[in-house]
Design an enzyme around this catalytic site. Structure first.
Site, PDB file in Angstrom:
ATOM      1  N   ALA A 125     -16.057  -4.833 -13.624  1.00  0.00           N
ATOM      2  CA  ALA A 125     -15.875  -3.227 -13.091  1.00  0.00           C
ATOM      3  C   ALA A 125     -15.789  -3.736 -11.411  1.00  0.00           C
ATOM      4  O   ALA A 125     -15.560  -4.636 -10.801  1.00  0.00           O
ATOM      5  CB  ALA A 125     -16.873  -2.704 -12.807  1.00  0.00           C
ATOM      6  N   ASP A 126     -14.747  -2.180 -11.150  1.00  0.00           N
ATOM      7  CA  ASP A 126     -14.248  -2.267  -9.916  1.00  0.00           C
ATOM      8  C   ASP A 126     -14.538  -0.856  -8.921  1.00  0.00           C
ATOM      9  O   ASP A 126     -14.472  -0.219  -9.416  1.00  0.00           O
ATOM     10  CB  ASP A 126     -12.770  -2.378  -9.503  1.00  0.00           C
ATOM     11  CG  ASP A 126     -12.645  -2.782  -8.272  1.00  0.00           C
ATOM     12  OD1 ASP A 126     -13.480  -3.616  -6.596  1.00  0.00           O
ATOM     13  OD2 ASP A 126     -11.951  -2.057  -6.978  1.00  0.00           O
ATOM     14  N   THR A 127     -15.442  -0.618  -8.143  1.00  0.00           N
ATOM     15  CA  THR A 127     -15.035   0.993  -7.622  1.00  0.00           C
ATOM     16  C   THR A 127     -15.015   1.088  -6.106  1.00  0.00           C
ATOM     17  O   THR A 127     -14.860  -0.369  -4.712  1.00  0.00           O
ATOM     18  CB  THR A 127     -16.875   1.389  -7.285  1.00  0.00           C
ATOM     19  OG1 THR A 127     -17.294   1.137  -8.699  1.00  0.00           O
ATOM     20  CG2 THR A 127     -17.023   2.445  -6.865  1.00  0.00           C
ATOM     21  N   ALA A 164     -13.279   1.389 -12.174  1.00  0.00           N
ATOM     22  CA  ALA A 164     -12.801   1.093 -13.572  1.00  0.00           C
ATOM     23  C   ALA A 164     -13.640  -0.291 -13.934  1.00  0.00           C
ATOM     24  O   ALA A 164     -13.810  -0.832 -13.766  1.00  0.00           O
ATOM     25  CB  ALA A 164     -11.342  -0.106 -13.090  1.00  0.00           C
TER      26      ALA A 164
END
Length: 269
Positions: A125-127, A164
């Site tokens: 995940a990436d924020t 994501a």
């Protein structure tokens, strides 16, 4: 501000702006609360991987805690070591999705032939936080940048948070490319309170809670004091939208079941 007196610095040094994310230690003498933990979710997808090798391609303790909430407690933490160098000229959607995809693909490729066995699942995940001007706000580089970042979010009142999530699983059949891949991007609008003062921002920055977080604040901690309300998923702002993540897990495992069925039909022919 010159007449304001601040409390002495804590005994333990705060995290630096260069340090990686670490799990905060439990204060000495603190006892765990007494009570029975809730039973894990009894869902076929989660039950099928609960005793298998699941990898979280992130060093974020918050994402690990969120996965534990749905019963995935035995998770290997293997963050990607590839630099995140995608251009900030990409749209927020493209930027966060490409970054999460790179994390998942890098860790999956490195672990697929691991002597401990291939992973049953890789979750990445990436924020990012997006200012109203469309600027991608990641982790603050230093204290002055941190203060400026929070003032910008306060003065604009609302901003967007994108996370994501990418989930990968090896296929049991020989179907190309050999793995199932699913992804999603979730969006939440966060509104800071117009009453947040410069003094409160400075005081919050000096707690260093937000030093390792995109946008410079942690909504699940002290940073909640800056927030008036949100529109969308709370856990998306924390760093891992749980319901969409569960849907991706179910989908990649379903893809594997379908590939086995297709392979069996091909053998019969």
């Amino acid at each position: 501000m010159s007449g304001v007196k601040y409390a002495p610095a804590p005994v333990e040094p705060p995290p630096s702006y260069e340090s990686t994310e670490t799990v905060p230690s439990k204060p000495s003498g603190m006892k765990a609360p007494v009570g029975r933990a809730p039973l894990p979710l009894d869902l076929p997808a989660l039950t099928s991987i609960r005793d298998r090798r699941v990898i979280l391609a992130s060093a974020s303790p918050r994402r690990r805690q969120l996965l534990a909430q749905i019963g995935l407690t035995n998770v290997a933490i293997i963050p990607s070591t590839v630099p995140e160098a995608f251009p900030k000229t990409l749209s927020p959607f493209e930027y966060v999705l490409q970054t999460a995809t790179q994390k998942a693909m890098t860790v999956y490729s490195a672990q697929i032939n691991n002597p401990d066995g291939e992973p049953a699942l890789v979750i990445a995940a990436d924020t990012v936080v997006i200012s109203p001007r469309g600027r991608i706000l990641e982790k603050p580089r230093h204290e002055a940048d941190h203060i400026s970042m929070l003032k910008e979010l306060r003065d604009s009142l609302s901003h967007k948070v994108y996370t994501a999530v990418v989930v990968m699983a090896p296929l049991s059949s020989a179907r190309d490319p050999g793995y199932a891949f699913e992804s999603t991007v979730e969006e939440t609008t966060v509104k800071f309170s117009k009453d947040v003062s410069d003094e409160l921002i400075l005081s919050y920055v000096r707690t260093r809670e937000g030093a390792d977080k995109a946008g410079g604040y942690g909504i699940q901690g002290i940073g909640a004091i800056l927030v008036d309300r949100i529109e969308g998923s709370f856990d998306n702002v924390v760093g891992l939208p749980l319901r969409p993540t569960l849907a991706l897990i179910e989908k990649v495992l379903q893809d594997d079941d379908e590939s086995i069925g297709e392979f069996a039909e091909g053998e019969e022919e």
